[in-house]
Scaffold this motif. Structure first.
Motif, short mmCIF file in Angstrom:
data_model
loop_
_atom_site.label_atom_id
_atom_site.label_comp_id
_atom_site.label_asym_id
_atom_site.label_seq_id
_atom_site.Cartn_x
_atom_site.Cartn_y
_atom_site.Cartn_z
N PHE A 81 0.23 -22.18 -69.73
CA PHE A 81 0.63 -22.43 -71.10
C PHE A 81 1.92 -23.24 -71.15
CE2 PHE A 81 -2.00 -18.72 -71.06
CZ PHE A 81 -2.78 -18.86 -72.18
N ASN A 83 4.59 -22.81 -72.87
CA ASN A 83 5.82 -22.02 -72.78
C ASN A 83 5.75 -21.05 -71.61
OD1 ASN A 83 3.77 -20.50 -73.85
ND2 ASN A 83 5.15 -19.21 -75.02
N ALA A 85 4.27 -18.43 -70.97
CA ALA A 85 3.72 -17.12 -71.34
C ALA A 85 3.82 -16.11 -70.19
CB ALA A 85 2.26 -17.25 -71.81
N ILE A 86 5.00 -16.02 -69.58
CA ILE A 86 5.24 -15.00 -68.56
C ILE A 86 5.47 -13.68 -69.29
CG2 ILE A 86 6.72 -14.31 -66.62
CD1 ILE A 86 5.53 -17.01 -66.09
N PHE A 87 4.81 -12.61 -68.84
CA PHE A 87 5.03 -11.30 -69.48
C PHE A 87 6.43 -10.79 -69.11
CE2 PHE A 87 0.31 -11.27 -68.72
CZ PHE A 87 -0.01 -11.55 -70.03
N PRO A 88 7.30 -10.61 -70.10
CA PRO A 88 8.69 -10.25 -69.75
C PRO A 88 8.83 -8.83 -69.20
CG PRO A 88 8.40 -10.31 -72.15
CD PRO A 88 7.11 -10.82 -71.54
N HIS A 89 7.84 -7.96 -69.47
CA HIS A 89 7.96 -6.58 -69.00
C HIS A 89 7.35 -6.37 -67.62
CE1 HIS A 89 4.03 -7.01 -70.76
NE2 HIS A 89 3.64 -5.85 -70.28
N PHE A 98 -1.99 -9.97 -62.87
CA PHE A 98 -2.60 -9.57 -64.15
C PHE A 98 -4.09 -9.95 -64.28
CE2 PHE A 98 -3.41 -9.52 -68.68
CZ PHE A 98 -2.75 -8.39 -69.12
N PRO A 99 -4.47 -11.20 -64.02
CA PRO A 99 -5.89 -11.56 -64.21
C PRO A 99 -6.82 -10.76 -63.30
CG PRO A 99 -4.53 -13.52 -63.90
CD PRO A 99 -3.67 -12.35 -63.59
N SER A 101 -6.02 -7.55 -62.04
CA SER A 101 -5.96 -6.12 -62.32
C SER A 101 -6.71 -5.76 -63.60
CB SER A 101 -4.51 -5.62 -62.36
OG SER A 101 -3.81 -6.24 -63.41
N VAL A 102 -6.71 -6.65 -64.62
CA VAL A 102 -7.48 -6.30 -65.82
C VAL A 102 -8.98 -6.29 -65.54
CG1 VAL A 102 -5.79 -7.05 -67.54
CG2 VAL A 102 -7.47 -8.68 -66.69
N TYR A 130 12.14 -10.53 -62.47
CA TYR A 130 11.61 -10.60 -63.83
C TYR A 130 11.87 -11.98 -64.41
CZ TYR A 130 10.61 -5.67 -63.71
OH TYR A 130 10.08 -4.46 -63.37
N ARG A 132 13.56 -13.13 -66.84
CA ARG A 132 14.93 -13.53 -67.17
C ARG A 132 15.76 -13.86 -65.93
NH1 ARG A 132 14.13 -8.28 -68.18
NH2 ARG A 132 15.29 -6.77 -66.93
N ARG A 146 -0.36 -17.60 -61.39
CA ARG A 146 -1.20 -16.68 -62.16
C ARG A 146 -2.50 -17.36 -62.59
NH1 ARG A 146 1.55 -14.37 -67.49
NH2 ARG A 146 1.13 -16.53 -68.02
N LEU B 176 1.71 -14.50 -75.89
CA LEU B 176 1.53 -13.63 -74.72
C LEU B 176 0.22 -12.87 -74.83
CD1 LEU B 176 5.10 -12.14 -74.25
CD2 LEU B 176 3.98 -13.87 -72.86
N ALA B 179 -2.53 -15.25 -74.13
CA ALA B 179 -2.57 -15.52 -72.70
C ALA B 179 -3.29 -14.38 -71.98
CB ALA B 179 -1.16 -15.69 -72.15
N MET B 183 -6.84 -14.30 -69.73
CA MET B 183 -6.89 -13.87 -68.33
C MET B 183 -7.91 -12.76 -68.12
SD MET B 183 -2.91 -13.81 -67.45
CE MET B 183 -1.91 -14.89 -68.42
N GLN B 189 -7.00 -3.56 -73.47
CA GLN B 189 -6.05 -3.86 -72.38
C GLN B 189 -4.89 -4.70 -72.90
OE1 GLN B 189 -8.92 -5.57 -69.66
NE2 GLN B 189 -8.53 -3.97 -68.16
N ARG B 193 -1.48 -2.91 -72.19
CA ARG B 193 -0.74 -3.48 -71.06
C ARG B 193 0.27 -4.54 -71.47
NH1 ARG B 193 -4.61 -3.69 -65.95
NH2 ARG B 193 -2.62 -4.41 -65.14
N LEU B 198 5.71 -4.01 -74.76
CA LEU B 198 6.69 -4.91 -75.36
C LEU B 198 7.30 -4.34 -76.64
CD1 LEU B 198 5.05 -8.42 -74.85
CD2 LEU B 198 7.05 -7.48 -73.70
N LYS B 275 18.11 -7.83 -73.95
CA LYS B 275 16.90 -8.56 -74.33
C LYS B 275 16.08 -7.78 -75.34
CE LYS B 275 16.86 -12.31 -71.73
NZ LYS B 275 16.52 -13.64 -72.08
N MET B 278 12.31 -3.49 -72.48
CA MET B 278 12.56 -2.60 -71.35
C MET B 278 12.17 -3.29 -70.06
SD MET B 278 12.63 0.97 -72.55
CE MET B 278 11.33 1.74 -71.65
N PRO B 279 13.00 -3.17 -69.04
CA PRO B 279 12.65 -3.82 -67.77
C PRO B 279 11.46 -3.12 -67.12
CG PRO B 279 14.67 -2.55 -67.55
CD PRO B 279 14.28 -2.47 -68.99
#
Lengths: 351, 279
Positions: A81, A83, A85-89, A98-99, A101-102, A130, A132, A146, B176, B179, B183, B189, B193, B198, B275, B278-279
């Motif tokens: 993507f 931007n 679209a990295i999952f921040p958590h 991710f692709p 494991s789902v 992470y 950031r 990914r 997100l 995205a 995937m 999910q 997930r 978030l 931020k 949560m990390p």
């Protein structure tokens, strides 16, 4: 084998037709680029391939199957993507996994695939970081890893390098191309950067207001544009207004213009010629086909080239790029010069 | 224009002065004066022992924590989908949802509580409906018991949860979720997930703020509860008004204040995390 095809795909938003009857056939393993200015419909076309947007007309085919009504998760595509679209958590390893494991892949397989994908984008050792804690270029690599971790047959990329600085962008271009060839992936790449499109693609489709203006290998679309839009969008182009005269034409100052290809409508059209195909000589030469006398308006030093802007009639000038080679003569602003070119390097365009 | 430290403090000064004059000084004075009545520190501690270990305070404290916990859980369960709908709605739908959530806010708690009493009473609308449908054979007791308190408090506290969750959900980048879907993630999910993790910090903040507010509730349990639903704030009021036991009230106030401040400490940790995620 054909990996992806669009058949007469149309998308409207209200009264506005964003994509108008696009036909595409992309063979497996090809690096295919959708190039166009913003608003040309390239991102909407990509969204219809991904399944985020439903076409109003036409079909989306993948591997011979009609995927038009299949949701994104059923299409088995990799995607990068704009931007990232990295999952921040999630950390880098979890993002890349991710692709897999789902879909419930076994843990051992996930681990080896993630390690392999991270190695391929040179991010081994960054597993626990992470978003950031990553630079823009590193985030880009995570997004790439990914997209390829599940070894998808087709990977979609939406302006993936748009946010990177020029140097890094060049490196990533080379790496993406390298990974694509190693994995034999079909890549459909969206960009508005013509240089990027020319460097990376096997074929380019130039989009203009929802339609494909021209499609072909980079060199072909660059050197043989079929419209002034394509000519001007792919780099610098001299487009001289001409009126037909037999098989040739009359251009600025009544000069005789011959072209290697293309044809002109009766009311006249344009003669297309790239700046680097022009030669520039000192002094005003005698009248000859494809030779225009003029006066240097500006001379710009671009490092490996010199760019001259030469006025060939009042209010009209042409660009002429010459290699800054050993012993190259320089022409000062105000000097009388003649620009000339080979008929084979120019084309007549309808407009 | 960046403000230096001093001007920022100057801008805060009116609010700080108000807080100082209207809250900190009176409560400080109340606590000090009340406890001084008891005499020396040893005597204060002795009294504290007696008051805090008495059945009344223990019972009220357990009631308070239990009711607050149940109300917080209910508010979360009801509020999460509402907040989600609000964060995805736009235009008229969003305005309507926001009005539904916020409008009751502008009515006084007492008026709202009386409105509930009309609905929940023995001959109230809800009982008439249940009887009319034949679901029950005699009116259900919905008022002057724990059920009434929980219904009333859940209603009053819902906006705090919804607005806190809304802020967290609105901040989630929709791309997100898209995205994740591309995937291969199923809608469930995508929620479990990506979306849930978030918005988790919003859930924690919402739960804490709701719980903190619930701890100090007075009007709703007083009007809608029964004798067995004495909460700590009601007990404090009774000590002051009825038995004139100011030292006792002061000691209970300290307990409530300490519990609240601890929770508030947690709350501000979750809401000021750089931020917000949560990390």
């Amino acid at each position: 084998m054909q990996a992806v095809a669009l058949e007469g795909v149309t998308k409207r938003y209200g009264a506005e037709t964003v994509v108008a009857g696009v036909d595409l056939a992309i063979p497996a393993g090809e690096f295919f680029t959708l190039l166009g200015p913003s608003g040309s419909g390239k991102t909407t076309t990509l969204s219809m391939l991904a399944g985020f947007v439903q076409p109003d007309e036409g079909r989306v085919m993948m591997g011979g199957r009609d995927m038009t009504r299949v949701p994104p998760r059923g299409r088995g595509l990799g995607m990068v993507f704009q931007n990232y679209a990295i999952f921040p958590h999630l950390n880098v390893a979890e993002n890349v996994a991710f692709p897999l494991s789902v879909r419930g892949a076994p843990k051992a397989e996930i681990e080896s695939r993630v390690a392999e994908a991270l190695a391929m984008v040179k991010l081994t050792g960054f597993e626990k970081r992470y978003q950031r804690q990553l630079s823009g270029g590193q985030q880009q690599r995570v997004a790439l890893a990914r997209a390829i971790v599940g070894h998808p047959a087709v990977v979609l990329m939406d302006e993936p390098l748009g946010a990177l600085d020029k140097n890094l962008r060049y490196h990533m271009q080379v790496e993406i191309k390298d990974i694509q060839q190693r994995l034999g992936m079909t890549v459909i790449y969206v960009t508005h950067d013509q240089e990027e499109a020319l460097t990376m693609s096997d074929r380019i489709a130039i989009m203009e207001r929802g339609r494909i203006a021209q499609m072909g290998p980079p060199r072909e679309v660059y050197e043989k544009p079929e419209s002034s839009f394509v000519a001007a969008f792919l780099g610098e182009a001299n487009l001289l207004p001409v009126t037909p005269e037999g098989a040739a034409a009359r251009g600025p100052g009544g000069a005789l213009i011959q072209a290697g290809a293309g044809s002109l409508p009766g009311k006249g059209g344009l003669a297309f010629i790239r700046p680097e195909k022009l030669s520039i000589t000192a002094g005003l030469a005698d009248a000859a086909p494809n030779a225009l006398p003029g006066r240097v308006l500006h001379a710009s030093f671009l490092g490996n080239t010199m760019r001259y802007e030469v006025e060939v009639e009042p209010g009209r000038s042409v660009l002429c790029d010459t290699a800054n080679a050993a012993g190259a003569a320089l022409h000062a602003p105000g000097a009388d010069v003649t620009v000339s070119w080979n008929a084979a390097d120019s084309r007549f365009l309808a407009g | 224009m960046p403000l230096g430290r001093l001007p920022a403090w100057l801008l805060l000064a009116p609010a700080l002065l108000l807080l100082l004059g209207m809250f900190l000084v009176p409560i400080g004075w109340f606590l000090v004066a009340s406890l001084q009545e008891l005499g020396s520190l040893a005597e204060i501690l002795e009294e504290a022992d007696a008051v805090l270990l008495s059945g009344a305070v223990g019972g009220a404290l357990i009631n308070t924590l239990w009711i607050s916990a149940v109300v917080t859980a209910l508010v979360l369960v009801i509020g999460y989908p509402v907040s989600y709908a609000m964060s995805r709605a736009s235009g008229l739908a969003f305005t309507l949802l926001l009005l539904c959530i916020v409008l009751p806010y502008f009515t006084s708690t007492i008026v709202r509580t009386y409105a509930w009493m009309v609905l929940l009473g023995r001959n109230g609308l809800i009982n008439q409906l249940l009887l009319g449908l034949g679901l029950v054979s005699e009116p259900v007791q919905l008022l002057y018991n724990r059920t009434g308190v929980i219904i009333g408090m859940t209603y009053v506290l819902l906006p705090y949860m919804v607005l806190t969750l809304y802020a967290a959900m609105k901040a989630v980048d929709m791309r997100l979720l898209q995205a994740a879907e591309s995937m291969g993630a199923t809608p469930l999910q995508v929620f479990a997930r990506v979306f849930m993790p978030l918005t988790l910090h919003g859930v924690v903040a919402g739960v804490l703020i709701t719980f903190i507010l619930a701890l100090g509730f007075f009007v709703t349990p007083a009007l809608m509860g029964g004798p067995g639903d004495m909460m700590i704030a009601m007990l404090i009021e009774r000590e002051v008004e009825l038995t004139q036991n100011w030292p006792g009230a002061a000691l209970m106030t300290i307990v409530l204040l300490v519990v609240t401040l601890i929770l508030y400490g947690l709350y501000s940790r979750f809401t000021t995390d750089e931020k917000g995620a949560m990390p």
